[in-house]
Enzyme design. Sequence first.
Site, PDB file in Angstrom:
ATOM      1  CB  THR A 161      10.114  -9.652 -13.017  1.00  0.00           C
ATOM      2  OG1 THR A 161      11.387  -9.459 -13.972  1.00  0.00           O
ATOM      3  CG2 THR A 161       9.826 -11.483 -12.443  1.00  0.00           C
ATOM      4  CD  GLN A 172      -5.074  -1.314   9.281  1.00  0.00           C
ATOM      5  OE1 GLN A 172      -4.763  -2.137   9.628  1.00  0.00           O
ATOM      6  NE2 GLN A 172      -3.761  -1.368   9.486  1.00  0.00           N
ATOM      7  CG  HIS A 199       1.738  -6.792   4.994  1.00  0.00           C
ATOM      8  ND1 HIS A 199       1.814  -6.383   6.901  1.00  0.00           N
ATOM      9  CD2 HIS A 199       1.818  -5.735   4.723  1.00  0.00           C
ATOM     10  CE1 HIS A 199       2.152  -4.966   7.074  1.00  0.00           C
ATOM     11  NE2 HIS A 199       2.011  -4.445   4.993  1.00  0.00           N
ATOM     12  CB  CYS A 248       6.248   2.881   8.951  1.00  0.00           C
ATOM     13  SG  CYS A 248       5.009   4.210   9.590  1.00  0.00           S
ATOM     14  CB  ALA A 281      -0.858   0.050   1.141  1.00  0.00           C
ATOM     15  CB  THR A 282       3.780   2.031   1.566  1.00  0.00           C
ATOM     16  OG1 THR A 282       3.634   1.762   2.373  1.00  0.00           O
ATOM     17  CG2 THR A 282       5.085   3.125   1.334  1.00  0.00           C
TER      18      THR A 282
END
Length: 378
Positions: free
Chosen positions: A242, A180, A202, A327, A71-72
Amino acid sequence: MPAYWDVSATTPVDPRVAETVLRLMTEEFGNAGSRTHEYGAAALSEVSTARRRVAECVGAAPEEVVFTSGATEADNLALLGLRAHGESTGRRHVVTTAIEHKAILEPAAHLAKAGFEVEFIPPQKNGIVDAPRLLAAVRDDTLLVSVMHANNETGAVQPIAEISRGLAQREAYLHVDAAQTFGKLDDELADSRIDLISLSAHKVFGPKGVGALVTRRRGWRRPPLEPLAYGGGQERGLRPGTLPVPLVAGFGLAAQLAHDEREQRRQSSETMRAAVLEALEPTEPQLNGDPERTLPHILNVSFPGADGEAVMLAWRDLVAVSNGSACTSASYQPSHVLTAMNLPESRVRGAVRLSWAHDAEPVDWAEAARRVNGLRGS
Protein backbone atom coordinates in the site's frame (compact mmCIF):
# COMPACT_ATOMS: atom_id res chain seq x y z
CA MET A 1 19.29 23.04 21.18
CA PRO A 2 22.29 23.88 19.00
CA ALA A 3 21.89 25.07 15.43
CA TYR A 4 21.30 22.20 12.99
CA TRP A 5 24.00 21.94 10.31
CA ASP A 6 23.71 18.30 9.25
CA VAL A 7 21.25 18.35 6.35
CA SER A 8 23.29 15.80 4.39
CA ALA A 9 21.97 13.31 6.95
CA THR A 10 18.41 14.61 6.89
CA THR A 11 16.54 17.88 6.44
CA PRO A 12 13.75 19.37 8.52
CA VAL A 13 10.35 19.07 6.88
CA ASP A 14 9.23 22.24 5.11
CA PRO A 15 6.10 23.58 6.93
CA ARG A 16 4.24 23.65 3.62
CA VAL A 17 4.99 19.97 3.17
CA ALA A 18 4.15 19.08 6.77
CA GLU A 19 0.73 20.68 6.36
CA THR A 20 -0.01 18.49 3.35
CA VAL A 21 1.20 15.32 5.08
CA LEU A 22 -0.89 16.00 8.19
CA ARG A 23 -4.03 16.71 6.15
CA LEU A 24 -3.69 13.43 4.28
CA MET A 25 -3.09 11.53 7.50
CA THR A 26 -6.06 12.90 9.41
CA GLU A 27 -8.68 14.11 6.93
CA GLU A 28 -8.26 12.62 3.45
CA PHE A 29 -6.82 9.27 4.49
CA GLY A 30 -7.96 7.02 1.66
CA ASN A 31 -6.05 4.14 0.07
CA ALA A 32 -4.94 4.94 -3.49
CA GLY A 33 -5.77 1.34 -4.43
CA SER A 34 -9.43 1.65 -3.41
CA ARG A 35 -11.45 2.07 -6.61
CA THR A 36 -14.99 2.00 -5.20
CA HIS A 37 -15.33 5.34 -3.39
CA GLU A 38 -14.21 8.97 -3.33
CA TYR A 39 -11.64 8.47 -0.57
CA GLY A 40 -9.69 6.16 -2.85
CA ALA A 41 -10.12 8.43 -5.85
CA ALA A 42 -8.85 11.44 -3.89
CA ALA A 43 -5.83 9.47 -2.69
CA LEU A 44 -5.02 8.28 -6.21
CA SER A 45 -5.22 11.87 -7.43
CA GLU A 46 -2.68 12.93 -4.79
CA VAL A 47 -0.32 10.13 -5.83
CA SER A 48 -0.69 11.02 -9.51
CA THR A 49 0.12 14.65 -8.78
CA ALA A 50 3.18 13.66 -6.76
CA ARG A 51 4.38 11.31 -9.50
CA ARG A 52 4.09 14.08 -12.05
CA ARG A 53 5.89 16.59 -9.83
CA VAL A 54 8.84 14.26 -9.21
CA ALA A 55 9.05 13.30 -12.88
CA GLU A 56 9.02 16.89 -14.11
CA CYS A 57 12.05 17.76 -11.98
CA VAL A 58 14.25 15.36 -13.97
CA GLY A 59 12.52 15.46 -17.35
CA ALA A 60 10.98 12.01 -16.98
CA ALA A 61 7.48 10.72 -17.69
CA PRO A 62 5.23 10.19 -14.66
CA GLU A 63 4.92 6.47 -15.39
CA GLU A 64 8.71 6.18 -15.11
CA VAL A 65 8.62 7.07 -11.39
CA VAL A 66 8.46 4.14 -8.97
CA PHE A 67 7.89 5.20 -5.37
CA THR A 68 10.02 3.46 -2.72
CA SER A 69 10.78 3.88 0.96
CA GLY A 70 13.82 6.03 0.10
CA ALA A 71 17.02 6.13 -1.93
CA THR A 72 18.45 3.05 -0.20
CA GLU A 73 15.60 0.87 -1.42
CA ALA A 74 15.82 2.53 -4.84
CA ASP A 75 19.55 1.73 -5.00
CA ASN A 76 18.88 -1.89 -4.10
CA LEU A 77 16.14 -2.16 -6.70
CA ALA A 78 18.41 -0.65 -9.35
CA LEU A 79 21.33 -3.01 -8.69
CA LEU A 80 19.71 -6.23 -7.52
CA GLY A 81 16.73 -5.78 -9.81
CA LEU A 82 19.04 -6.14 -12.83
CA ARG A 83 20.62 -9.35 -11.57
CA ALA A 84 18.32 -11.74 -13.46
CA HIS A 85 18.83 -9.82 -16.71
CA GLY A 86 22.58 -9.94 -16.24
CA GLU A 87 22.51 -13.66 -15.60
CA SER A 88 20.29 -14.41 -18.60
CA THR A 89 22.36 -12.30 -21.01
CA GLY A 90 25.80 -13.17 -19.68
CA ARG A 91 26.47 -9.56 -18.75
CA ARG A 92 27.87 -10.06 -15.26
CA HIS A 93 30.18 -7.05 -15.03
CA VAL A 94 29.39 -3.96 -12.92
CA VAL A 95 31.36 -0.72 -12.66
CA THR A 96 30.93 1.61 -9.71
CA THR A 97 33.16 3.77 -7.51
CA ALA A 98 34.93 3.34 -4.19
CA ILE A 99 33.18 6.38 -2.68
CA GLU A 100 29.57 5.26 -3.08
CA HIS A 101 27.09 5.20 -0.23
CA LYS A 102 26.72 1.89 1.61
CA ALA A 103 23.37 1.53 -0.16
CA ILE A 104 25.39 0.87 -3.33
CA LEU A 105 28.49 -0.81 -1.91
CA GLU A 106 26.57 -3.50 -0.04
CA PRO A 107 24.25 -4.53 -2.91
CA ALA A 108 27.32 -4.53 -5.17
CA ALA A 109 29.03 -6.89 -2.73
CA HIS A 110 25.93 -9.08 -2.84
CA LEU A 111 26.20 -9.25 -6.64
CA ALA A 112 29.86 -10.17 -6.32
CA LYS A 113 28.94 -13.09 -4.06
CA ALA A 114 26.46 -14.17 -6.75
CA GLY A 115 29.25 -14.42 -9.32
CA PHE A 116 29.28 -10.93 -10.79
CA GLU A 117 32.56 -9.09 -11.33
CA VAL A 118 32.38 -5.67 -9.69
CA GLU A 119 35.01 -2.99 -10.27
CA PHE A 120 35.33 -0.12 -7.79
CA ILE A 121 37.00 2.90 -9.39
CA PRO A 122 38.88 5.03 -6.82
CA PRO A 123 38.58 8.82 -6.78
CA GLN A 124 41.34 11.30 -7.30
CA LYS A 125 42.68 13.20 -4.27
CA ASN A 126 40.06 15.89 -4.87
CA GLY A 127 37.28 13.36 -4.30
CA ILE A 128 36.23 13.26 -7.94
CA VAL A 129 36.35 10.13 -10.06
CA ASP A 130 38.24 10.44 -13.34
CA ALA A 131 35.64 9.84 -16.05
CA PRO A 132 38.07 8.47 -18.69
CA ARG A 133 39.40 5.95 -16.17
CA LEU A 134 35.89 4.83 -15.26
CA LEU A 135 34.81 4.58 -18.89
CA ALA A 136 37.91 2.57 -19.74
CA ALA A 137 36.66 -0.10 -17.34
CA VAL A 138 33.39 -0.54 -19.26
CA ARG A 139 33.29 -3.71 -21.38
CA ASP A 140 30.90 -5.37 -23.79
CA ASP A 141 29.65 -7.55 -20.94
CA THR A 142 29.12 -4.63 -18.54
CA LEU A 143 25.59 -4.73 -17.20
CA LEU A 144 25.57 -1.55 -15.14
CA VAL A 145 27.56 1.57 -14.37
CA SER A 146 26.50 3.11 -11.04
CA VAL A 147 27.90 6.49 -9.96
CA MET A 148 26.58 8.84 -7.29
CA HIS A 149 25.92 12.37 -8.51
CA ALA A 150 27.49 14.09 -5.51
CA ASN A 151 29.19 12.51 -2.55
CA ASN A 152 27.31 12.69 0.73
CA GLU A 153 30.47 13.25 2.79
CA THR A 154 32.51 15.70 0.72
CA GLY A 155 29.85 17.18 -1.58
CA ALA A 156 32.13 16.44 -4.56
CA VAL A 157 30.08 16.51 -7.76
CA GLN A 158 30.94 13.64 -10.08
CA PRO A 159 31.28 14.05 -13.88
CA ILE A 160 27.95 12.45 -14.71
CA ALA A 161 27.55 14.30 -18.02
CA GLU A 162 30.95 13.13 -19.24
CA ILE A 163 30.22 9.57 -18.17
CA SER A 164 26.85 9.71 -19.88
CA ARG A 165 28.40 10.87 -23.15
CA GLY A 166 31.00 8.12 -22.94
CA LEU A 167 28.24 5.52 -22.62
CA ALA A 168 26.22 6.84 -25.55
CA GLN A 169 27.04 3.90 -27.81
CA ARG A 170 27.26 1.27 -25.07
CA GLU A 171 24.59 -1.12 -23.86
CA ALA A 172 25.43 -0.79 -20.16
CA TYR A 173 22.72 0.73 -18.01
CA LEU A 174 23.63 3.94 -16.17
CA HIS A 175 22.38 4.39 -12.61
CA VAL A 176 22.84 7.61 -10.65
CA ASP A 177 22.28 7.92 -6.91
CA ALA A 178 20.98 11.49 -6.77
CA ALA A 179 19.98 11.61 -3.10
CA GLN A 180 22.17 14.67 -2.51
CA THR A 181 21.53 16.51 -5.81
CA PHE A 182 17.83 16.07 -6.56
CA GLY A 183 16.21 19.49 -6.34
CA LYS A 184 19.61 21.13 -6.78
CA LEU A 185 21.20 19.90 -10.03
CA ASP A 186 18.04 18.77 -11.80
CA ASP A 187 19.20 19.93 -15.24
CA GLU A 188 22.01 17.36 -15.16
CA LEU A 189 19.59 14.65 -14.06
CA ALA A 190 17.36 15.37 -17.06
CA ASP A 191 19.95 13.67 -19.29
CA SER A 192 18.01 11.00 -21.21
CA ARG A 193 21.02 8.63 -21.18
CA ILE A 194 20.65 8.16 -17.41
CA ASP A 195 18.52 5.03 -17.16
CA LEU A 196 17.95 4.86 -13.41
CA ILE A 197 17.92 7.62 -10.75
CA SER A 198 17.56 7.09 -7.00
CA LEU A 199 15.85 9.83 -4.98
CA SER A 200 14.97 10.46 -1.33
CA ALA A 201 12.40 12.88 0.06
CA HIS A 202 14.10 13.60 3.37
CA LYS A 203 17.07 15.22 1.62
CA VAL A 204 14.82 17.90 0.06
CA PHE A 205 12.82 18.97 3.13
CA GLY A 206 10.27 16.22 2.67
CA PRO A 207 9.21 13.40 5.02
CA LYS A 208 11.34 10.39 5.90
CA GLY A 209 10.25 7.00 4.64
CA VAL A 210 9.63 7.78 0.97
CA GLY A 211 11.74 8.12 -2.15
CA ALA A 212 11.70 6.97 -5.74
CA LEU A 213 13.53 5.16 -8.49
CA VAL A 214 13.22 6.81 -11.89
CA THR A 215 13.20 4.03 -14.51
CA ARG A 216 13.72 5.90 -17.77
CA ARG A 217 12.80 4.14 -21.00
CA ARG A 218 15.16 3.75 -23.95
CA GLY A 219 12.74 4.27 -26.77
CA TRP A 220 9.93 1.93 -25.74
CA ARG A 221 12.05 -0.37 -23.55
CA ARG A 222 12.03 -0.07 -19.79
CA PRO A 223 15.07 -1.15 -17.79
CA PRO A 224 14.60 -4.93 -17.29
CA LEU A 225 14.16 -4.79 -13.53
CA GLU A 226 12.80 -7.62 -11.43
CA PRO A 227 11.06 -6.82 -8.11
CA LEU A 228 12.75 -7.58 -4.82
CA ALA A 229 9.43 -8.36 -3.12
CA TYR A 230 6.03 -9.64 -4.25
CA GLY A 231 2.41 -9.19 -3.29
CA GLY A 232 -0.08 -6.77 -4.78
CA GLY A 233 1.57 -5.60 -7.97
CA GLN A 234 1.70 -1.91 -7.03
CA GLU A 235 4.14 0.47 -8.72
CA ARG A 236 4.03 -1.43 -12.03
CA GLY A 237 4.83 -4.65 -10.24
CA LEU A 238 8.20 -3.41 -9.01
CA ARG A 239 7.36 -2.40 -5.46
CA PRO A 240 4.34 -4.07 -3.85
CA GLY A 241 2.46 -2.74 -0.87
CA THR A 242 0.00 0.00 0.00
CA LEU A 243 1.39 3.38 -0.98
CA PRO A 244 1.89 5.79 1.94
CA VAL A 245 -0.18 8.53 0.32
CA PRO A 246 0.69 11.30 2.83
CA LEU A 247 4.42 10.67 2.42
CA VAL A 248 4.20 10.36 -1.36
CA ALA A 249 2.23 13.61 -1.64
CA GLY A 250 4.67 15.32 0.72
CA PHE A 251 7.56 14.12 -1.43
CA GLY A 252 5.91 15.48 -4.55
CA LEU A 253 5.39 18.92 -3.03
CA ALA A 254 8.90 19.00 -1.54
CA ALA A 255 10.34 18.08 -4.94
CA GLN A 256 8.47 20.85 -6.71
CA LEU A 257 9.44 23.44 -4.09
CA ALA A 258 13.10 22.43 -4.23
CA HIS A 259 13.11 22.54 -8.01
CA ASP A 260 11.35 25.90 -8.24
CA GLU A 261 13.42 27.52 -5.49
CA ARG A 262 16.77 25.89 -6.27
CA GLU A 263 18.52 29.06 -7.47
CA GLN A 264 17.59 31.09 -4.38
CA ARG A 265 18.59 28.20 -2.13
CA ARG A 266 21.93 27.85 -3.92
CA GLN A 267 22.73 31.55 -3.56
CA SER A 268 21.88 31.50 0.14
CA SER A 269 24.07 28.42 0.68
CA GLU A 270 27.00 30.01 -1.12
CA THR A 271 26.76 33.12 1.05
CA MET A 272 26.81 30.98 4.20
CA ARG A 273 29.77 28.97 2.91
CA ALA A 274 31.87 32.09 2.37
CA ALA A 275 31.05 33.36 5.87
CA VAL A 276 31.94 30.03 7.50
CA LEU A 277 35.27 29.75 5.68
CA GLU A 278 36.19 33.31 6.61
CA ALA A 279 35.38 32.74 10.29
CA LEU A 280 37.28 29.43 10.42
CA GLU A 281 40.37 30.82 8.70
CA PRO A 282 42.31 31.18 12.01
CA THR A 283 42.13 27.38 12.41
CA GLU A 284 43.97 26.85 9.09
CA PRO A 285 41.34 24.38 7.86
CA GLN A 286 42.11 21.74 5.24
CA LEU A 287 39.25 21.29 2.77
CA ASN A 288 38.55 17.71 1.74
CA GLY A 289 37.24 17.81 -1.81
CA ASP A 290 37.70 20.19 -4.72
CA PRO A 291 36.11 23.48 -3.55
CA GLU A 292 35.33 24.39 -7.17
CA ARG A 293 33.34 21.20 -7.78
CA THR A 294 31.38 20.59 -4.60
CA LEU A 295 27.81 21.30 -3.60
CA PRO A 296 27.64 24.78 -2.05
CA HIS A 297 26.00 23.58 1.17
CA ILE A 298 28.50 20.83 2.11
CA LEU A 299 31.91 21.47 3.64
CA ASN A 300 34.18 18.62 4.70
CA VAL A 301 37.08 20.04 6.65
CA SER A 302 39.97 18.79 8.77
CA PHE A 303 41.66 20.88 11.44
CA PRO A 304 45.39 20.10 11.77
CA GLY A 305 46.22 18.90 15.26
CA ALA A 306 42.58 18.40 16.27
CA ASP A 307 40.62 15.14 16.25
CA GLY A 308 37.22 15.31 14.54
CA GLU A 309 35.41 13.68 17.45
CA ALA A 310 36.94 16.21 19.83
CA VAL A 311 35.87 19.09 17.58
CA MET A 312 32.28 17.87 17.51
CA LEU A 313 32.28 17.53 21.29
CA ALA A 314 33.68 21.04 21.68
CA TRP A 315 30.95 22.38 19.40
CA ARG A 316 28.16 20.34 20.96
CA ASP A 317 26.23 23.31 22.38
CA LEU A 318 26.91 25.50 19.33
CA VAL A 319 26.11 23.45 16.25
CA ALA A 320 25.09 19.91 15.28
CA VAL A 321 27.50 18.53 12.67
CA SER A 322 28.84 15.06 11.82
CA ASN A 323 31.95 13.24 10.70
CA GLY A 324 30.45 11.23 7.86
CA SER A 325 27.47 9.28 6.69
CA ALA A 326 24.63 8.98 9.20
CA CYS A 327 24.25 5.27 8.40
CA THR A 328 27.72 4.50 9.78
CA SER A 329 28.39 7.24 12.30
CA ALA A 330 26.82 5.56 15.35
CA SER A 331 30.09 3.74 15.97
CA TYR A 332 32.91 5.72 14.43
CA GLN A 333 35.02 4.14 11.71
CA PRO A 334 37.40 6.06 9.47
CA SER A 335 35.54 7.37 6.42
CA HIS A 336 35.84 5.01 3.47
CA VAL A 337 35.38 8.04 1.22
CA LEU A 338 38.30 10.04 2.62
CA THR A 339 40.40 6.89 2.83
CA ALA A 340 39.71 6.15 -0.84
CA MET A 341 40.90 9.69 -1.62
CA ASN A 342 44.26 8.58 -0.21
CA LEU A 343 44.34 11.27 2.47
CA PRO A 344 46.65 10.86 5.48
CA GLU A 345 45.09 8.99 8.41
CA SER A 346 45.40 12.02 10.69
CA ARG A 347 43.45 14.10 8.20
CA VAL A 348 40.77 11.44 7.85
CA ARG A 349 40.34 11.20 11.61
CA GLY A 350 40.28 14.97 11.94
CA ALA A 351 37.49 15.46 9.39
CA VAL A 352 34.18 17.11 10.21
CA ARG A 353 31.28 17.56 7.80
CA LEU A 354 29.19 20.72 7.88
CA SER A 355 26.04 20.74 5.77
CA TRP A 356 23.40 23.42 6.02
CA ALA A 357 19.99 24.43 4.79
CA HIS A 358 19.34 27.59 2.81
CA ASP A 359 17.60 28.99 5.91
CA ALA A 360 19.94 27.52 8.53
CA GLU A 361 20.18 29.06 11.97
CA PRO A 362 23.21 31.31 12.46
CA VAL A 363 26.24 29.98 14.31
CA ASP A 364 28.93 31.85 16.21
CA TRP A 365 31.71 30.53 13.99
CA ALA A 366 34.29 32.83 15.57
CA GLU A 367 33.63 31.06 18.87
CA ALA A 368 33.77 27.71 17.05
CA ALA A 369 37.20 28.62 15.70
CA ARG A 370 38.41 29.63 19.17
CA ARG A 371 37.35 26.25 20.55
CA VAL A 372 39.20 24.38 17.80
CA ASN A 373 42.38 26.32 18.53
CA GLY A 374 41.83 25.66 22.21
CA LEU A 375 41.88 21.90 21.55
CA ARG A 376 45.34 22.24 20.06
CA GLY A 377 46.62 23.94 23.18
CA SER A 378 45.19 21.37 25.56
